[in-house]
Design a protein around this motif. Sequence first.
Motif, short mmCIF file in Angstrom:
data_model
loop_
_atom_site.label_atom_id
_atom_site.label_comp_id
_atom_site.label_asym_id
_atom_site.label_seq_id
_atom_site.Cartn_x
_atom_site.Cartn_y
_atom_site.Cartn_z
N TYR A 78 -14.28 -10.28 6.66
CA TYR A 78 -13.96 -11.69 6.85
C TYR A 78 -12.93 -11.83 8.43
N ARG A 79 -12.76 -11.04 9.25
CA ARG A 79 -12.73 -11.32 10.73
C ARG A 79 -13.84 -11.04 11.49
N GLN A 80 -15.13 -10.70 11.25
CA GLN A 80 -15.98 -10.44 11.23
C GLN A 80 -17.01 -11.97 10.68
N GLY A 81 -16.64 -12.43 10.31
CA GLY A 81 -17.46 -13.60 9.70
C GLY A 81 -17.99 -13.66 8.46
N LEU A 82 -18.83 -12.22 8.02
CA LEU A 82 -19.38 -12.34 7.02
C LEU A 82 -19.15 -12.04 5.66
N VAL A 109 -17.48 -13.26 -1.30
CA VAL A 109 -19.31 -14.33 -0.86
C VAL A 109 -18.98 -13.71 0.51
N TYR A 110 -19.97 -13.16 0.60
CA TYR A 110 -21.03 -12.52 1.92
C TYR A 110 -21.45 -13.87 2.81
N GLU A 111 -21.36 -13.87 3.57
CA GLU A 111 -22.43 -14.79 4.91
C GLU A 111 -23.17 -13.88 5.25
N THR A 112 -24.09 -14.10 5.42
CA THR A 112 -25.36 -12.46 6.13
C THR A 112 -26.67 -13.10 5.90
N GLN A 115 -26.19 -4.39 1.70
CA GLN A 115 -25.69 -3.25 2.73
C GLN A 115 -24.57 -2.95 2.81
N LEU A 116 -24.11 -4.29 2.84
CA LEU A 116 -22.58 -4.46 3.39
C LEU A 116 -21.77 -4.23 1.71
N ALA A 117 -22.10 -4.73 0.62
CA ALA A 117 -21.47 -4.65 -0.49
C ALA A 117 -21.46 -3.34 -1.33
N GLU A 118 -22.62 -2.51 -0.81
CA GLU A 118 -23.14 -1.48 -1.07
C GLU A 118 -21.56 -0.45 -0.75
N ALA A 119 -21.28 -0.32 0.72
CA ALA A 119 -19.95 -0.05 1.79
C ALA A 119 -18.94 0.24 1.11
N VAL A 127 -17.77 -0.07 -4.56
CA VAL A 127 -18.74 0.14 -4.61
C VAL A 127 -19.31 1.68 -4.94
N ALA A 128 -18.75 2.12 -3.69
CA ALA A 128 -19.02 3.86 -2.97
C ALA A 128 -18.26 4.53 -3.88
#
Length: 89
Positions: free
Chosen positions: A30-34, A50-53, A61-65, A69-70
Amino acid sequence: MKFVALLHIIDAEKNKELRPAHLKYIAELYRQGLVVHAGPFTDGKGGMVVYETKDHAHAQQLAEADPVVAGKARTLELREWNALDLDTL
């Protein structure tokens, strides 16, 4: 581009254990704006992020990390989302 991750709990004990790491991970993105929105479902069976990429691969990649989830505490369903601009309706 926006992508919605639906995260359904499949292992309640693992989820409880991994939740602090999950929240820390989401807060950093969130802090990174993603990440633009995130939160639990009111039925207690999971949540949504909700990701913004730039593209689906980056969102995946972000969701799986995500630790939940991992760590196989939650399933992942990732879908591109076309949010309506309600000001133009």
